[in-house]
Design an enzyme around this catalytic site. Structure first.
Site, PDB file in Angstrom:
ATOM      1  N   CYS A  32     -14.160   3.397 -28.840  1.00  0.00           N
ATOM      2  CA  CYS A  32     -15.510   3.918 -28.906  1.00  0.00           C
ATOM      3  C   CYS A  32     -16.171   3.838 -27.544  1.00  0.00           C
ATOM      4  O   CYS A  32     -17.055   3.014 -27.278  1.00  0.00           O
ATOM      5  CB  CYS A  32     -16.294   3.198 -29.998  1.00  0.00           C
ATOM      6  SG  CYS A  32     -15.605   3.621 -31.608  1.00  0.00           S
ATOM      7  N   GLU A  33     -15.683   4.658 -26.670  1.00  0.00           N
ATOM      8  CA  GLU A  33     -16.157   4.886 -25.303  1.00  0.00           C
ATOM      9  C   GLU A  33     -15.522   6.225 -24.958  1.00  0.00           C
ATOM     10  O   GLU A  33     -14.594   6.653 -25.635  1.00  0.00           O
ATOM     11  CB  GLU A  33     -15.553   3.884 -24.302  1.00  0.00           C
ATOM     12  CG  GLU A  33     -15.912   2.453 -24.514  1.00  0.00           C
ATOM     13  CD  GLU A  33     -17.136   1.999 -23.754  1.00  0.00           C
ATOM     14  OE1 GLU A  33     -17.613   2.750 -22.886  1.00  0.00           O
ATOM     15  OE2 GLU A  33     -17.601   0.895 -24.060  1.00  0.00           O
ATOM     16  N   ARG A  93      -6.297   2.766 -16.079  1.00  0.00           N
ATOM     17  CA  ARG A  93      -6.316   3.346 -14.729  1.00  0.00           C
ATOM     18  C   ARG A  93      -6.983   4.723 -14.650  1.00  0.00           C
ATOM     19  O   ARG A  93      -7.724   4.988 -13.703  1.00  0.00           O
ATOM     20  CB  ARG A  93      -4.899   3.401 -14.132  1.00  0.00           C
ATOM     21  CG  ARG A  93      -4.249   2.021 -14.007  1.00  0.00           C
ATOM     22  CD  ARG A  93      -2.917   2.089 -13.279  1.00  0.00           C
ATOM     23  NE  ARG A  93      -3.081   2.291 -11.866  1.00  0.00           N
ATOM     24  CZ  ARG A  93      -2.838   3.418 -11.230  1.00  0.00           C
ATOM     25  NH1 ARG A  93      -2.366   4.458 -11.874  1.00  0.00           N
ATOM     26  NH2 ARG A  93      -3.038   3.512  -9.947  1.00  0.00           N
ATOM     27  N   GLY A 136       0.807  -1.215   0.000  1.00  0.00           N
ATOM     28  CA  GLY A 136       0.000   0.000   0.000  1.00  0.00           C
ATOM     29  C   GLY A 136       0.834   1.255   0.000  1.00  0.00           C
ATOM     30  O   GLY A 136       0.302   2.358   0.120  1.00  0.00           O
ATOM     31  N   GLU A 153       4.876  -6.793   0.823  1.00  0.00           N
ATOM     32  CA  GLU A 153       4.624  -7.304  -0.528  1.00  0.00           C
ATOM     33  C   GLU A 153       4.216  -6.172  -1.466  1.00  0.00           C
ATOM     34  O   GLU A 153       3.071  -6.122  -1.909  1.00  0.00           O
ATOM     35  CB  GLU A 153       3.565  -8.404  -0.483  1.00  0.00           C
ATOM     36  CG  GLU A 153       2.378  -8.059   0.377  1.00  0.00           C
ATOM     37  CD  GLU A 153       1.421  -9.203   0.598  1.00  0.00           C
ATOM     38  OE1 GLU A 153       1.869 -10.359   0.715  1.00  0.00           O
ATOM     39  OE2 GLU A 153       0.215  -8.921   0.650  1.00  0.00           O
ATOM     40  N   PRO A 154       5.153  -5.300  -1.779  1.00  0.00           N
ATOM     41  CA  PRO A 154       4.825  -4.175  -2.652  1.00  0.00           C
ATOM     42  C   PRO A 154       4.725  -4.565  -4.121  1.00  0.00           C
ATOM     43  O   PRO A 154       5.473  -5.420  -4.604  1.00  0.00           O
ATOM     44  CB  PRO A 154       5.989  -3.207  -2.437  1.00  0.00           C
ATOM     45  CG  PRO A 154       7.120  -4.046  -1.945  1.00  0.00           C
ATOM     46  CD  PRO A 154       6.553  -5.280  -1.318  1.00  0.00           C
ATOM     47  N   TYR A 160      -9.974   4.146 -12.121  1.00  0.00           N
ATOM     48  CA  TYR A 160      -9.736   4.617 -10.746  1.00  0.00           C
ATOM     49  C   TYR A 160      -9.593   6.127 -10.646  1.00  0.00           C
ATOM     50  O   TYR A 160      -9.115   6.618  -9.623  1.00  0.00           O
ATOM     51  CB  TYR A 160      -8.389   4.110 -10.237  1.00  0.00           C
ATOM     52  CG  TYR A 160      -8.132   2.648 -10.181  1.00  0.00           C
ATOM     53  CD1 TYR A 160      -9.003   1.776  -9.528  1.00  0.00           C
ATOM     54  CD2 TYR A 160      -6.945   2.129 -10.703  1.00  0.00           C
ATOM     55  CE1 TYR A 160      -8.692   0.434  -9.429  1.00  0.00           C
ATOM     56  CE2 TYR A 160      -6.636   0.789 -10.599  1.00  0.00           C
ATOM     57  CZ  TYR A 160      -7.516  -0.057  -9.965  1.00  0.00           C
ATOM     58  OH  TYR A 160      -7.202  -1.374  -9.857  1.00  0.00           O
TER      59      TYR A 160
HETATM   60  C1  LIG Z   1      -2.367  -5.881  -4.820  1.00  0.00           C
HETATM   61  C2  LIG Z   1      -1.780  -6.459  -3.625  1.00  0.00           C
HETATM   62  C3  LIG Z   1      -0.537  -6.000  -3.149  1.00  0.00           C
HETATM   63  C4  LIG Z   1       0.245  -4.875  -3.803  1.00  0.00           C
HETATM   64  O1  LIG Z   1      -0.317  -3.611  -3.608  1.00  0.00           O
HETATM   65  P1  LIG Z   1       0.445  -2.321  -4.141  1.00  0.00           P
HETATM   66  O2  LIG Z   1      -0.421  -1.178  -3.766  1.00  0.00           O
HETATM   67  O3  LIG Z   1       0.604  -2.457  -5.621  1.00  0.00           O
HETATM   68  O4  LIG Z   1       1.783  -2.260  -3.512  1.00  0.00           O
HETATM   69  C5  LIG Z   1      -0.030  -6.628  -2.042  1.00  0.00           C
HETATM   70  N1  LIG Z   1      -0.679  -7.642  -1.426  1.00  0.00           N
HETATM   71  C6  LIG Z   1      -1.871  -8.099  -1.854  1.00  0.00           C
HETATM   72  C7  LIG Z   1      -2.529  -9.226  -1.144  1.00  0.00           C
HETATM   73  C8  LIG Z   1      -2.467  -7.525  -2.963  1.00  0.00           C
HETATM   74  O5  LIG Z   1      -3.655  -7.970  -3.362  1.00  0.00           O
END
Ligand SMILES: *Cc1c(COP(=O)(O)O)cnc(C)c1O
Length: 412
Positions: free
Chosen positions: A337-338, A307, A227, A268-269, A311
């Protein structure tokens, strides 16, 4: 990317040479930038035993996976196919954490068979898993800490209405399932969504994890998810990774002392590792003056980069054909075509038809979310590594669109 002698370069290679060689539209990735981000995060957490798992859903090209494996990351996989790609890229089984959501037990069984680590995010599956495997296969439990994180509700996952994780208020039930089935919980996990700016929010989540961890005596690791916010606009503030590393490492080590065991801290980035390393380049097909704006229409659209439409994500756009000179205001749109608007009212150097526009931050969730909508081909991908360019995915052709279609003679 740098601007030198009136041309944009990616690790020394002129962007315009790349589109000339590989055609447009084109995704380009800079390996040095990915390695740089990996080093930044490992440096920030040097005082704790840390493992970085690359969240590969952001960008799954096999060459990117191999690059991260060589750098020393583990892998965060959210589908069985991502697990298989990770194994193909050479990741060790025990360095892959499979974190699915709303999948069937069948897919989880496949992951058990493949021998990777398994993260479970709902009680019904945890129960089923326990009946089946008891203590023969350890599990990680995904917790929903109910912290509201990040400004964009579309990418927030830790709130009360989220489908992700098991609520911290259900831990008594979780423990009942674990004890009854004599399961081994080797890890705890949380992931509260993307774009968390404040170190404070991470630390608040960490306290909840530590509290919960005390209930599970066999842990090997705590996974704090991801995150991290990265800058998309020039004046954007990003997560202060060094401050986070210093504070959390210290707090984590104190927790380990209390817990009586040296645990591994996992992050886990996805975005943090690859967003800024990616560039997306497209050609200006049309400059169209209407009554209210000047549109720059590109040879791409929401089929290649969704994106902004999906988003409301902001991607900086530059005219790489005219690095310098006076700017004008453009609304940059696609050819689908959107209504596929990449950006309203952007100040870009005066553009002519045939110029190339480049989108920054095109590494994460860009190619990965592309589609064949409007029966368009997906673009090629190029990796720039140590000053050389490599084609890592071919541009699609007509036969790719037809590959799985079955033509049947139905008669009238
Ligand atoms: C998508 C996801 C991430 C990575 O999120 P980022 O915002 O891209 O860093 C990490 N862990 C899990 C379980 C995810 O679904």
């Amino acid at each position: 990317m740098e601007l030198k002698k009136n041309q944009y370069l990616i690790d020394g290679i002129p962007v315009l040479n790349l589109v000339e060689k590989y055609d447009s539209p084109l995704y380009v990735y800079e390996s040095a930038k990915m390695a740089g981000q990996f080093n930044r995060i490992t440096d920030a957490f040097k005082d704790s035993r840390v493992q970085i798992n690359y969240a590969c859903k952001a960008l799954t090209n096999i060459n990117i996976l191999k690059l991260f494996r060589k750098l020393g990351t583990g892998l965060d996989a959210v589908s069985i196919q991502e697990v298989q790609m990770g194994l193909k890229a050479g990741f060790e089984k025990d360095r892959i954490l499979y974190t699915p959501n709303c999948v069937s037990m069948k897919e989880i069984d496949q992951a058990v068979e493949l021998g990777v680590r398994i993260n479970i995010d709902n009680i019904a599956i945890l129960e089923e898993f326990g009946h089946k495997y008891a203590d023969s296969v350890p599990v990680c439990v995904r917790i929903n800490p109910h912290i509201v994180a990040g400004a964009n509700h579309k990418i927030s996952t830790g709130h009360i209405d989220s489908k992700f994780g098991i609520s911290i208020y259900q831990m008594t039930h979780v423990q009942r399932v674990i004890e009854t089935n004599r399961m081994r919980v080797e890890g705890l996990h949380m992931h509260s969504g993307s774009d968390i700016l404040d170190v404070e929010v991470f630390l608040r989540g960490a306290e909840i994890m530590f509290d919960t961890a005390k209930k599970f005596p066999d842990l090997d690791y705590i996974d704090f998810g991801s995150g991290f916010k990265v800058p998309y606009r020039t004046d954007d503030v990003a997560t202060d990774i060094d401050a986070l590393g210093a504070c959390l490492s210290d707090r984590f080590n104190r927790f380990c002392d209390e817990y009586g065991k040296k645990l591994t801290l996992i992050f886990e980035p996805g975005k943090f590792l690859v967003s800024e390393a990616g560039y997306f380049i497209a050609r200006v097909n049309v400059i169209k003056q209407t009554t209210s704006t000047v549109f720059a229409g590109l040879d791409t659209g929401m089929n290649h980069l969704i994106r902004p439409m999906f988003y409301d994500a902001y991607h900086d756009i530059v005219n790489v054909s005219k690095p310098e000179g006076k700017t004008r205001i453009y609304t940059v749109v696609g050819y689908i075509c959107e209504t596929d608007t990449f950006g309203w009212n952007r100040k870009i150097t005066e553009a002519s038809e045939g110029d190339y526009f480049l989108f920054r931050n095109a590494g994460a969730y860009c190619y990965a979310m592309s589609s064949n909508y409007n029966s368009r081909f997906r673009p090629a991908e190029v990796m720039v590594h140590k000053g050389r360019d490599f084609l890592i995915r071919k541009r699609e052709k007509m036969e790719d669109l037809m590959r799985n279609q079955v033509e049947v003679e139905f008669g009238l």
